[in-house]
Design an enzyme around this catalytic site. Structure first.
Site, PDB file in Angstrom:
ATOM      1  N   HIS A   1     -85.150 -35.421  28.046  1.00 16.41           N
ATOM      2  CA  HIS A   1     -85.097 -33.961  28.263  1.00 16.41           C
ATOM      3  C   HIS A   1     -83.866 -33.498  27.477  1.00 16.41           C
ATOM      4  CE1 HIS A   1     -85.166 -30.031  30.022  1.00 16.41           C
ATOM      5  NE2 HIS A   1     -84.082 -30.213  30.751  1.00 16.41           N
TER       6      HIS A   1
ATOM      7  N   ARG B   1     -76.438 -30.900  27.635  1.00 12.44           N
ATOM      8  CA  ARG B   1     -76.637 -31.490  28.966  1.00 12.44           C
ATOM      9  C   ARG B   1     -75.841 -32.789  29.079  1.00 12.44           C
ATOM     10  NH1 ARG B   1     -81.909 -30.158  27.114  1.00 12.44           N
ATOM     11  NH2 ARG B   1     -82.696 -28.255  28.097  1.00 12.44           N
TER      12      ARG B   1
ATOM     13  N   THR C   1     -77.832 -24.710  48.238  1.00 12.88           N
ATOM     14  CA  THR C   1     -77.087 -23.460  48.025  1.00 12.88           C
ATOM     15  C   THR C   1     -77.133 -23.028  46.557  1.00 12.88           C
ATOM     16  OG1 THR C   1     -75.001 -24.612  47.618  1.00 12.88           O
ATOM     17  CG2 THR C   1     -75.456 -23.970  49.892  1.00 12.88           C
ATOM     18  N   GLY C   2     -77.563 -23.919  45.686  1.00 15.24           N
ATOM     19  CA  GLY C   2     -77.568 -23.614  44.241  1.00 15.24           C
ATOM     20  C   GLY C   2     -78.761 -22.752  43.849  1.00 15.24           C
ATOM     21  N   GLN C   3     -78.729 -22.299  42.619  1.00 20.64           N
ATOM     22  CA  GLN C   3     -79.795 -21.397  42.137  1.00 20.64           C
ATOM     23  C   GLN C   3     -81.152 -22.090  42.125  1.00 20.64           C
ATOM     24  OE1 GLN C   3     -79.037 -18.148  39.826  1.00 20.64           O
ATOM     25  NE2 GLN C   3     -77.394 -19.089  38.649  1.00 20.64           N
TER      26      GLN C   3
ATOM     27  N   VAL D   1     -83.188 -33.714  39.715  1.00 14.57           N
ATOM     28  CA  VAL D   1     -83.235 -32.536  38.836  1.00 14.57           C
ATOM     29  C   VAL D   1     -81.923 -32.385  38.062  1.00 14.57           C
ATOM     30  CG1 VAL D   1     -83.451 -30.008  38.830  1.00 14.57           C
ATOM     31  CG2 VAL D   1     -84.837 -31.378  40.400  1.00 14.57           C
ATOM     32  N   THR D   2     -80.819 -32.810  38.673  1.00 13.74           N
ATOM     33  CA  THR D   2     -79.480 -32.667  38.090  1.00 13.74           C
ATOM     34  C   THR D   2     -79.449 -33.190  36.645  1.00 13.74           C
ATOM     35  OG1 THR D   2     -78.676 -33.124  40.306  1.00 13.74           O
ATOM     36  CG2 THR D   2     -77.044 -33.207  38.527  1.00 13.74           C
TER      37      THR D   2
HETATM   38  N1  LIG Z   1     -83.769 -31.007  34.818  1.00 11.17           N
HETATM   39  C1  LIG Z   1     -83.921 -29.726  34.582  1.00 11.17           C
HETATM   40  O1  LIG Z   1     -84.844 -29.325  33.889  1.00 11.17           O
HETATM   41  C2  LIG Z   1     -82.968 -28.745  35.193  1.00 11.17           C
HETATM   42  C3  LIG Z   1     -83.282 -27.395  35.259  1.00 11.17           C
HETATM   43  C4  LIG Z   1     -82.360 -26.522  35.806  1.00 11.17           C
HETATM   44  C5  LIG Z   1     -81.148 -27.005  36.295  1.00 11.17           C
HETATM   45  N2  LIG Z   1     -80.895 -28.321  36.202  1.00 11.17           N
HETATM   46  C6  LIG Z   1     -79.636 -28.877  36.684  1.00 11.17           C
HETATM   47  O2  LIG Z   1     -79.570 -28.757  38.100  1.00 11.17           O
HETATM   48  C7  LIG Z   1     -78.213 -28.673  38.503  1.00 11.17           C
HETATM   49  C8  LIG Z   1     -78.022 -27.436  39.384  1.00 11.17           C
HETATM   50  O3  LIG Z   1     -78.280 -26.269  38.642  1.00 11.17           O
HETATM   51  P1  LIG Z   1     -78.109 -24.836  39.347  1.00 11.17           P
HETATM   52  O4  LIG Z   1     -78.416 -23.821  38.306  1.00 11.17           O
HETATM   53  O5  LIG Z   1     -78.833 -24.809  40.637  1.00 11.17           O
HETATM   54  O6  LIG Z   1     -76.527 -24.831  39.609  1.00 11.17           O
HETATM   55  P2  LIG Z   1     -75.709 -24.045  40.750  1.00 11.17           P
HETATM   56  O7  LIG Z   1     -74.289 -24.004  40.287  1.00 11.17           O
HETATM   57  O8  LIG Z   1     -76.376 -22.782  41.115  1.00 11.17           O
HETATM   58  O9  LIG Z   1     -75.788 -25.025  42.003  1.00 11.17           O
HETATM   59  C9  LIG Z   1     -75.126 -26.249  42.007  1.00 11.17           C
HETATM   60  C10 LIG Z   1     -75.346 -26.939  43.335  1.00 11.17           C
HETATM   61  O10 LIG Z   1     -74.648 -28.189  43.271  1.00 11.17           O
HETATM   62  C11 LIG Z   1     -73.675 -28.231  44.326  1.00 11.17           C
HETATM   63  N3  LIG Z   1     -72.486 -28.915  43.832  1.00 11.17           N
HETATM   64  C12 LIG Z   1     -71.708 -28.562  42.767  1.00 11.17           C
HETATM   65  N4  LIG Z   1     -70.661 -29.415  42.657  1.00 11.17           N
HETATM   66  C13 LIG Z   1     -70.792 -30.315  43.665  1.00 11.17           C
HETATM   67  C14 LIG Z   1     -70.019 -31.439  44.086  1.00 11.17           C
HETATM   68  N5  LIG Z   1     -68.903 -31.819  43.448  1.00 11.17           N
HETATM   69  N6  LIG Z   1     -70.444 -32.151  45.156  1.00 11.17           N
HETATM   70  C15 LIG Z   1     -71.560 -31.784  45.822  1.00 11.17           C
HETATM   71  N7  LIG Z   1     -72.341 -30.742  45.475  1.00 11.17           N
HETATM   72  C16 LIG Z   1     -71.958 -30.015  44.406  1.00 11.17           C
HETATM   73  C17 LIG Z   1     -73.382 -26.783  44.693  1.00 11.17           C
HETATM   74  O11 LIG Z   1     -72.896 -26.693  46.014  1.00 11.17           O
HETATM   75  C18 LIG Z   1     -74.761 -26.158  44.516  1.00 11.17           C
HETATM   76  O12 LIG Z   1     -75.555 -26.408  45.658  1.00 11.17           O
HETATM   77  C19 LIG Z   1     -77.390 -28.647  37.202  1.00 11.17           C
HETATM   78  O13 LIG Z   1     -76.951 -29.950  36.889  1.00 11.17           O
HETATM   79  C20 LIG Z   1     -78.401 -28.174  36.173  1.00 11.17           C
HETATM   80  O14 LIG Z   1     -78.076 -28.571  34.860  1.00 11.17           O
HETATM   81  C21 LIG Z   1     -81.770 -29.197  35.680  1.00 11.17           C
HETATM   82  O1  LIG Z   2     -80.988 -26.356  29.843  1.00  8.60           O
HETATM   83  C1  LIG Z   2     -80.405 -26.577  30.912  1.00  8.60           C
HETATM   84  O2  LIG Z   2     -79.220 -26.916  30.992  1.00  8.60           O
HETATM   85  C2  LIG Z   2     -81.177 -26.421  32.197  1.00  8.60           C
HETATM   86  C3  LIG Z   2     -82.481 -27.166  32.156  1.00  8.60           C
HETATM   87  O3  LIG Z   2     -82.327 -28.485  31.723  1.00  8.60           O
HETATM   88  C4  LIG Z   2     -83.512 -26.468  31.340  1.00  8.60           C
HETATM   89  O4  LIG Z   2     -83.999 -27.023  30.357  1.00  8.60           O
HETATM   90  O5  LIG Z   2     -83.857 -25.334  31.711  1.00  8.60           O
END
Ligand SMILES: NC(=O)c1ccc[n+]([C@@H]2O[C@H](COP(=O)([O-])OP(=O)(O)OC[C@H]3O[C@@H](n4cnc5c(N)ncnc54)[C@H](O)[C@@H]3O)[C@@H](O)[C@H]2O)c1
Ligand SMILES: O=C(O)C[C@H](O)C(=O)O
Length: 319
Positions: free
Chosen positions: A178, A91, A10-12, A121-122
């Site tokens: 990262h 982060r 459901t997240g972005q 990814v989180t």
């Molecule tokens: N590693 C990377 O390069 C990278 C890049 C982008 C995003 N991210 C990370 O990915 C994660 C998600 O980013 P996003 O932009 O999709 O966020 P978002 O807010 O759009 O989506 C978050 C998702 O996590 C779920 N969620 C939130 N809290 C929860 C909980 N307590 N229990 C279960 N599920 C839960 C939500 O339902 C949703 O599906 C973030 O931690 C973000 O920092 C990492």
């Molecule tokens: O920077 C963030 O928090 C999201 C991700 O890790 C990114 O680098 O795009």
């Protein structure tokens, strides 16, 4: 043929990845997985995607659910659930909150799909990869993180712009965290196959500025539009394609390192790795003295934070 499951669909990032990956011919089933309470949203998302696939001529089956049994039969699971940072946060500020979320899903994956490959990814992604590995109980080559693959792509874009060449002419890597302690491997950077130091005029290359731009790229985008989506989404999609199509590519991802090869152990951190349908296999590389020192700093930061977070998680599970 493969079943790919996106946890956090459901997240972005999760929803973009689900859509991007479904177009790969080897992806037979795309499972949209979320936490209980999100069933209606997931249902709507699944129907929206089916319409898209019909329009595109994609034959992937879409399923969805919120109970761990949905994970069964997955070949690849992408874990994107968690809180994203605000532009004012680092982060690392998310470490404990997201570790609690990652632990729950990692345990589910370890029970329901231990033979799958789990891509984390989180954020903070290196620490979350170690947390996922620990609490899933899976084999180290089956759990890896997006790590600095995205940073390496960002540096590639900067270099392509500087040299005014197609991005495919650039090969480069960033290893380590990262985050702010990431380590650019200039020694492994080529333009058109020519090592960067052998290019005339390269003295003018603003290396420090480029690395600063890569380091601040996430917060720059978050400040402007709230989230990074397409960059990480397509970086993740490349990794999934590499696995499902068994491409044997060598990319830079967060994976558990061994002392004999890297001089450090006990954490997941980004190094070059061979990525196959069977898993992710780190490859030892000789670093310059400066790269070695920077890498050690990165590993220490990741290890210290991971140990603190896991100590809290373990204490909480005793309560
Ligand atoms: N590693 C990377 O390069 C990278 C890049 C982008 C995003 N991210 C990370 O990915 C994660 C998600 O980013 P996003 O932009 O999709 O966020 P978002 O807010 O759009 O989506 C978050 C998702 O996590 C779920 N969620 C939130 N809290 C929860 C909980 N307590 N229990 C279960 N599920 C839960 C939500 O339902 C949703 O599906 C973030 O931690 C973000 O920092 C990492
Ligand atoms: O920077 C963030 O928090 C999201 C991700 O890790 C990114 O680098 O795009």
């Amino acid at each position: 043929m493969a079943k790919v499951t996106i946890i956090g669909a459901t997240g972005q990032v999760g929803s973009y990845v689900a859509h991007a990956v479904s177009q790969f011919p080897h992806v037979q089933e795309m499972c949209l997985y979320g936490r209980p309470g999100n069933e209606q949203y997931l249902d709507g998302l699944a129907h929206d995607m089916m319409d898209s696939f019909a329009a595109r001529g994609t034959n992937t089956r879409v399923t969805f659910g919120t109970t761990p049994k949905e994970l069964r039969g997955s070949d690849i699971i992408v874990l994107t659930s968690g809180v994203p940072r605000k532009a004012t946060q680092t982060r690392l500020d998310l470490a404990l909150e997201n570790a609690r979320i990652v632990k729950v899903f990692a345990e589910q994956v370890g029970r329901m799909a231990p033979e799958a490959i789990l891509l984390v990814v989180t954020n903070p992604v290196d620490i979350m990869t170690t947390v996922a590995l620990k609490y899933s109980g899976m084999m180290p080559h089956r759990v890896f993180g997006l790590g600095t693959h995205l940073d390496s792509m960002r540096l590639k874009a900067c270099l392509a712009e500087f040299f005014n060449v197609h991005v495919s002419e650039i090969h480069t890597r960033i290893i380590g965290e990262h985050g702010d302690t990431m380590v650019p491997m200039w020694s492994a950077t080529t333009v058109g196959g020519i090592q960067i130091d052998n290019l005339l005029g390269v003295a003018k290359l603003p290396r420090e500025e480029m690395i600063q731009r890569v380091k601040s790229s996430g917060s720059y985008i978050i400040e402007a539009k709230g989230a990074t989506v397409y960059g990480p989404g397509d970086a993740i999609a490349t990794l999934i394609r590499t696995i499902v199509e068994d491409e044997n590519r060598m990319l830079t991802v967060a994976t558990q390192i061994r002392r004999e090869v890297f001089g450090h152990e006990g954490v997941c951190v980004s190094v070059p790795a061979r990525i196959t349908r069977g898993g992710v296999f780190p490859i030892g590389v000789k670093l310059s003295e400066e790269e070695e020192q920077m890498f050690a700093k990165s590993v220490k930061l990741i290890r210290d934070t991971t140990e603190n977070v896991c100590a809290v998680l373990d204490a909480e599970s005793q309560e």
